[in-house]
Design a protein around this motif. Structure first.
Motif, PDB file in Angstrom:
ATOM      1  N   ARG A   1      -9.452   2.521  -0.527  1.00  0.00           N
ATOM      2  CA  ARG A   1      -8.507   2.944   0.507  1.00  0.00           C
ATOM      3  C   ARG A   1      -8.429   1.958   1.670  1.00  0.00           C
ATOM      4  O   ARG A   1      -8.278   2.336   2.826  1.00  0.00           O
ATOM      5  CB  ARG A   1      -8.856   4.350   1.008  1.00  0.00           C
ATOM      6  CG  ARG A   1      -9.045   5.367  -0.113  1.00  0.00           C
ATOM      7  CD  ARG A   1      -9.207   6.763   0.423  1.00  0.00           C
ATOM      8  NE  ARG A   1      -7.944   7.290   0.894  1.00  0.00           N
ATOM      9  CZ  ARG A   1      -7.025   7.842   0.113  1.00  0.00           C
ATOM     10  NH1 ARG A   1      -7.220   7.934  -1.202  1.00  0.00           N
ATOM     11  NH2 ARG A   1      -5.904   8.311   0.613  1.00  0.00           N
ATOM     12  N   VAL A   2      -8.537   0.665   1.351  1.00  0.00           N
ATOM     13  CA  VAL A   2      -8.383  -0.406   2.338  1.00  0.00           C
ATOM     14  C   VAL A   2      -7.506  -1.477   1.710  1.00  0.00           C
ATOM     15  O   VAL A   2      -7.549  -1.696   0.497  1.00  0.00           O
ATOM     16  CB  VAL A   2      -9.744  -1.014   2.743  1.00  0.00           C
ATOM     17  CG1 VAL A   2      -9.553  -2.139   3.757  1.00  0.00           C
ATOM     18  CG2 VAL A   2     -10.663   0.055   3.322  1.00  0.00           C
TER      19      VAL A   2
ATOM     20  N   ALA B   1       0.854  -1.194   0.000  1.00  0.00           N
ATOM     21  CA  ALA B   1       0.000   0.000   0.000  1.00  0.00           C
ATOM     22  C   ALA B   1       0.885   1.238   0.000  1.00  0.00           C
ATOM     23  O   ALA B   1       1.820   1.336   0.795  1.00  0.00           O
ATOM     24  CB  ALA B   1      -0.906   0.005   1.215  1.00  0.00           C
ATOM     25  N   MET B   2       0.591   2.180  -0.881  1.00  0.00           N
ATOM     26  CA  MET B   2       1.345   3.423  -0.935  1.00  0.00           C
ATOM     27  C   MET B   2       0.380   4.593  -1.054  1.00  0.00           C
ATOM     28  O   MET B   2      -0.636   4.512  -1.755  1.00  0.00           O
ATOM     29  CB  MET B   2       2.317   3.427  -2.123  1.00  0.00           C
ATOM     30  CG  MET B   2       3.420   2.386  -2.019  1.00  0.00           C
ATOM     31  SD  MET B   2       4.698   2.577  -3.307  1.00  0.00           S
ATOM     32  CE  MET B   2       3.762   2.150  -4.772  1.00  0.00           C
ATOM     33  N   ALA B   3       0.703   5.670  -0.354  1.00  0.00           N
ATOM     34  CA  ALA B   3      -0.105   6.891  -0.426  1.00  0.00           C
ATOM     35  C   ALA B   3       0.838   8.080  -0.354  1.00  0.00           C
ATOM     36  O   ALA B   3       1.946   7.981   0.185  1.00  0.00           O
ATOM     37  CB  ALA B   3      -1.121   6.933   0.712  1.00  0.00           C
ATOM     38  N   ASP B   4       0.412   9.226  -0.898  1.00  0.00           N
ATOM     39  CA  ASP B   4       1.255  10.414  -0.823  1.00  0.00           C
ATOM     40  C   ASP B   4       0.445  11.603  -0.321  1.00  0.00           C
ATOM     41  O   ASP B   4      -0.752  11.493  -0.016  1.00  0.00           O
ATOM     42  CB  ASP B   4       1.932  10.713  -2.162  1.00  0.00           C
ATOM     43  CG  ASP B   4       0.945  11.009  -3.292  1.00  0.00           C
ATOM     44  OD1 ASP B   4      -0.197  11.412  -2.989  1.00  0.00           O
ATOM     45  OD2 ASP B   4       1.323  10.841  -4.471  1.00  0.00           O
ATOM     46  N   ALA B   5       1.106  12.759  -0.248  1.00  0.00           N
ATOM     47  CA  ALA B   5       0.497  13.940   0.362  1.00  0.00           C
ATOM     48  C   ALA B   5      -0.668  14.492  -0.449  1.00  0.00           C
ATOM     49  O   ALA B   5      -1.469  15.269   0.078  1.00  0.00           O
ATOM     50  CB  ALA B   5       1.556  15.025   0.552  1.00  0.00           C
TER      51      ALA B   5
ATOM     52  N   SER C   1      -3.791   7.118  -3.484  1.00  0.00           N
ATOM     53  CA  SER C   1      -3.511   5.841  -2.835  1.00  0.00           C
ATOM     54  C   SER C   1      -3.499   4.744  -3.885  1.00  0.00           C
ATOM     55  O   SER C   1      -4.432   4.630  -4.683  1.00  0.00           O
ATOM     56  CB  SER C   1      -4.580   5.534  -1.773  1.00  0.00           C
ATOM     57  OG  SER C   1      -4.394   4.257  -1.212  1.00  0.00           O
ATOM     58  N   VAL C   2      -2.435   3.959  -3.916  1.00  0.00           N
ATOM     59  CA  VAL C   2      -2.348   2.851  -4.869  1.00  0.00           C
ATOM     60  C   VAL C   2      -1.965   1.582  -4.123  1.00  0.00           C
ATOM     61  O   VAL C   2      -1.422   1.624  -3.017  1.00  0.00           O
ATOM     62  CB  VAL C   2      -1.318   3.120  -5.989  1.00  0.00           C
ATOM     63  CG1 VAL C   2      -1.663   4.389  -6.742  1.00  0.00           C
ATOM     64  CG2 VAL C   2       0.093   3.178  -5.442  1.00  0.00           C
TER      65      VAL C   2
END
Length: 253
Positions: free
Chosen positions: A58-59, A32-36, A40-41
């Motif tokens: 987002r889960v 799981a990766m997310a940025d500012a 979300s990917v």
């Protein structure tokens, strides 16, 4: 990735430039990766191929593959954010002290049928619906709001050691799967909060202050349970109306 990439786009380019090899069974997990920016990917390696999904639900949990989990959400559409009143038109009075039936007695029936076990599909469904319902009823307005909700959601999928039946052939980690730690990540403020299994006191790392060229480590457990003795911090008791409005609790002795 944290040392080389500033956002999702640069992280995906970096992954495309390297060869990912399997060194343990854990590499089969989703990433799981997310940025500012809020993007979300999820990244999976299926049959040797890198697959990237825009993770709009987002889960993320473990096996099966992510598309399976998405389709499985369709099997819990009976859940509702609303108090169940659909059968009120059927109410009739019955004898004795039973009163009207059928009627909703107590709270929580809007979630009746939500899977409660600790399998990855059940944890995925619980987090999706609980997170969605909570944010629908009480939208987040601050980082503190997000931390409180994140803490509550992680509590709901916390696995105590010993409750999950061990896999007889497992040779990695602890055969009794449990939750060794919990993490809350804030990409916007570049902070990470972590708590351990025994000591559940949250600890924060400010990534802006770290030099990623240096290898550092922090102990998850410190030998304590993180329990604070507040016996000597008691204040004069408030009135019951004040207690109802605030967040204090009262013990009568």
């Amino acid at each position: 990735l944290l040392a080389h990439c500033a956002d999702i786009e640069s992280a995906l380019k970096y992954l495309a430039s390297v060869r990912v090899v399997e060194t343990s069974p854990l590499t089969d997990l989703h990433w799981a990766m997310a940025d500012a920016t809020g993007r979300s990917v999820a990244v999976e390696y299926l049959e040797g191929q890198r697959v990237v999904y825009e993770n709009t639900p987002r889960v993320l949990t473990n096996d099966p593959d992510l598309k399976w989990h998405w389709r499985n959400l369709n099997t819990q559409v009976n859940l509702s954010p609303n108090f169940p009143t659909a059968n009120e038109f059927l109410e009739v009075q019955v004898g004795g002290d039973v009163g009207a039936v059928p009627r909703t007695v107590g709270h929580g029936w809007n979630l009746y049928g939500m899977p409660g076990d600790f399998s990855p599909p059940s944890r995925f469904s619980r987090l999706f619906y609980l997170r969605g319902y909570a944010m629908h009823a009480r939208p987040l307005h601050s980082e503190e709001d997000a931390i409180v909700l994140g803490n509550g959601l992680l509590n709901n999928v916390f696995i105590p050691r010993g409750v999950n039946a061990p896999e007889p052939t497992a040779t990695y980690l602890d055969r009794h799967e449990y939750t060794p730690y919990g993490i809350l990540k804030n990409p916007l403020h570049k902070t990470v909060m972590i708590r351990a299994y025994r000591n559940s006191q949250w600890k924060k790392l400010d990534l802006k202050k770290l030099d990623f060229s240096k290898a550092l480590s922090w102990p998850l457990e410190d030998g304590s349970l993180g329990v604070e003795d507040i016996t000597d911090k008691g204040a004069p008791a408030q009135t019951r109306n004040e207690i109802a409005r605030g967040s204090d609790f009262e013990i009568s002795v």
